[in-house]
Write an enzyme that holds these catalytic residues in place. Structure first.
Site, PDB file in Angstrom:
ATOM      1  N   ASN A   1     -10.229   0.029   0.045  1.00  0.00           N
ATOM      2  CA  ASN A   1      -8.771   0.089   0.058  1.00  0.00           C
ATOM      3  C   ASN A   1      -8.248  -0.477  -1.258  1.00  0.00           C
ATOM      4  O   ASN A   1      -8.320  -1.676  -1.503  1.00  0.00           O
ATOM      5  CB  ASN A   1      -8.248  -0.721   1.254  1.00  0.00           C
TER       6      ASN A   1
ATOM      7  N   CYS B   1       0.809  -1.225   0.000  1.00  0.00           N
ATOM      8  CA  CYS B   1       0.000   0.000   0.000  1.00  0.00           C
ATOM      9  C   CYS B   1       0.838   1.270   0.000  1.00  0.00           C
ATOM     10  O   CYS B   1       0.321   2.354  -0.271  1.00  0.00           O
ATOM     11  CB  CYS B   1      -0.953   0.002   1.192  1.00  0.00           C
TER      12      CYS B   1
ATOM     13  N   HIS C   1      -3.524   7.395   2.329  1.00  0.00           N
ATOM     14  CA  HIS C   1      -3.980   6.069   1.922  1.00  0.00           C
ATOM     15  C   HIS C   1      -5.364   5.780   2.487  1.00  0.00           C
ATOM     16  O   HIS C   1      -5.625   5.973   3.681  1.00  0.00           O
ATOM     17  CB  HIS C   1      -2.978   5.018   2.403  1.00  0.00           C
TER      18      HIS C   1
END
Length: 339
Positions: free
Chosen positions: A296, A126, A266
């Site tokens: 996500n 990520c 994020h």
């Protein structure tokens, strides 16, 4: 595992100016998967909203892979800039869900776009886009690249176990891209930090499929090929890391956190964003939130959100923007960007 084993302030901060983001682009698959659609898997719609803030996400259809989303995002980015593929001289793709182990997804993107450039994948989960962005900016700042295409893309729906009711609803598929070129002396990364804490590797990982534990029928039966996440410690770590590293980059750039124009962080969990904002005394209207629509999207998260606010006109030249990606590794990258 001790979360104090790798304090964020032990990692160096750097400055990288004279580089601009010329344009942005993004892509998400068309199929929308709402929380209610996951009821058949035993997922509780209200639990998902309360614990994450996610209402829906996109899942790529069977014929769409990570490279396809990366290509679509790149084309949108090139179109916005009015740039031809022949003008690009470097390609970096941040992803942990490559089309296949070998070759790199970047090579497939390069071929489809008709590029004749060095192409490589960068795997930091990520945090992959921020790592890739910093790498691309270094090439441009040193004169080794004149126009770099940097992509963050992940097809998470292929690696998360549909039977994992606490993890499966969190993730979606998507991609984002930026073009980098030389900018003026006031543009670029006023301060940034990249870091990793490998002692937390087991908290968020795919255990099987690499050289330590190759694919096997026994491992497949034990679900070792799916993404595993121990959510509670990752949640706590993410909040602490965000608060600390945002303060660090702002202090290094002699910028008050409260004077930053926008925070593109994020999109892992709304509670993480809200907790970090509260500790930093920030209004949430300056924190970009689109995880309610996309979930996500891992390496696609930050560039997708950047493209969204850019196209909405919320970003203008001279704005100061904090970006941060964080996740498996445990790895993180936080920067204060002068747009």
């Amino acid at each position: 595992m001790s979360r104090d084993s790798q304090p964020t302030d032990k990692f160096p901060l750097h400055r990288l100016m004279g580089v601009e983001i010329l344009s942005t682009g993004s892509h998400v698959p068309e199929p929308i998967v709402r929380n209610e659609d996951l009821a058949a898997l035993g997922c509780d719609s209200e639990w998902i909203v309360q614990r994450t803030g996610i209402l829906e996400r996109r899942h790529a259809p069977p014929e769409v892979a990570t490279s396809d989303m990366a290509i679509a995002a790149s084309r949108a980015c090139l179109e916005q800039a009015g740039v031809r593929p022949d003008d690009i001289d470097l390609l970096i793709v941040g992803t942990f869900t490559g089309d296949m182990p070998v070759p790199s997804t970047a090579c497939r993107v390069q071929d489809e776009l008709g590029l004749r450039v060095p192409a490589m994948d960068l795997q930091a989960a990520c945090a992959g886009f921020v790592y890739s962005l910093v790498t691309g900016m270094q090439f441009v700042a040193t004169g080794c690249s004149q126009l770099a295409l940097v992509i963050g893309a992940d097809c998470n729906s292929r690696v998360v176990n549909p039977r994992d009711k606490k993890t499966y609803p969190l993730f979606g598929d998507g991609a984002g891209a930026v073009l980098l070129r030389k900018g003026d002396a006031e543009q670029g990364l006023m301060a940034y930090t990249l870091g990793a804490d490998g002692s937390g590797a087991e908290l968020l990982c795919c255990r099987m499929g690499g050289t330590r534990l190759p694919l096997s029928c026994e491992g497949l039966q034990q679900d070792l090929h799916w993404l595993h996440m121990d959510g509670k410690p990752v949640f706590k770590w993410a909040i602490r890391m965000l608060v600390e590293t945002i303060q660090q980059v702002c202090n290094a750039a002699e910028k008050d956190v409260r004077d930053v124009d926008l925070f593109v962080l994020h999109q892992a969990n709304l509670r993480i964003l809200e907790a970090a904002a509260s500790q930093l005394d920030l209004d949430m209207d300056r924190v970009v939130v689109n995880l309610d629509q996309y979930g996500n999207t891992s390496a696609g998260s930050v560039p997708l959100a950047l493209d969204e606010v850019h196209r909405q006109g919320r970003l203008k030249r001279g704005d100061d923007v904090v970006i941060s990606g964080f996740g498996a590794g445990l790895a993180w990258g936080t920067a204060l960007l002068r747009w």
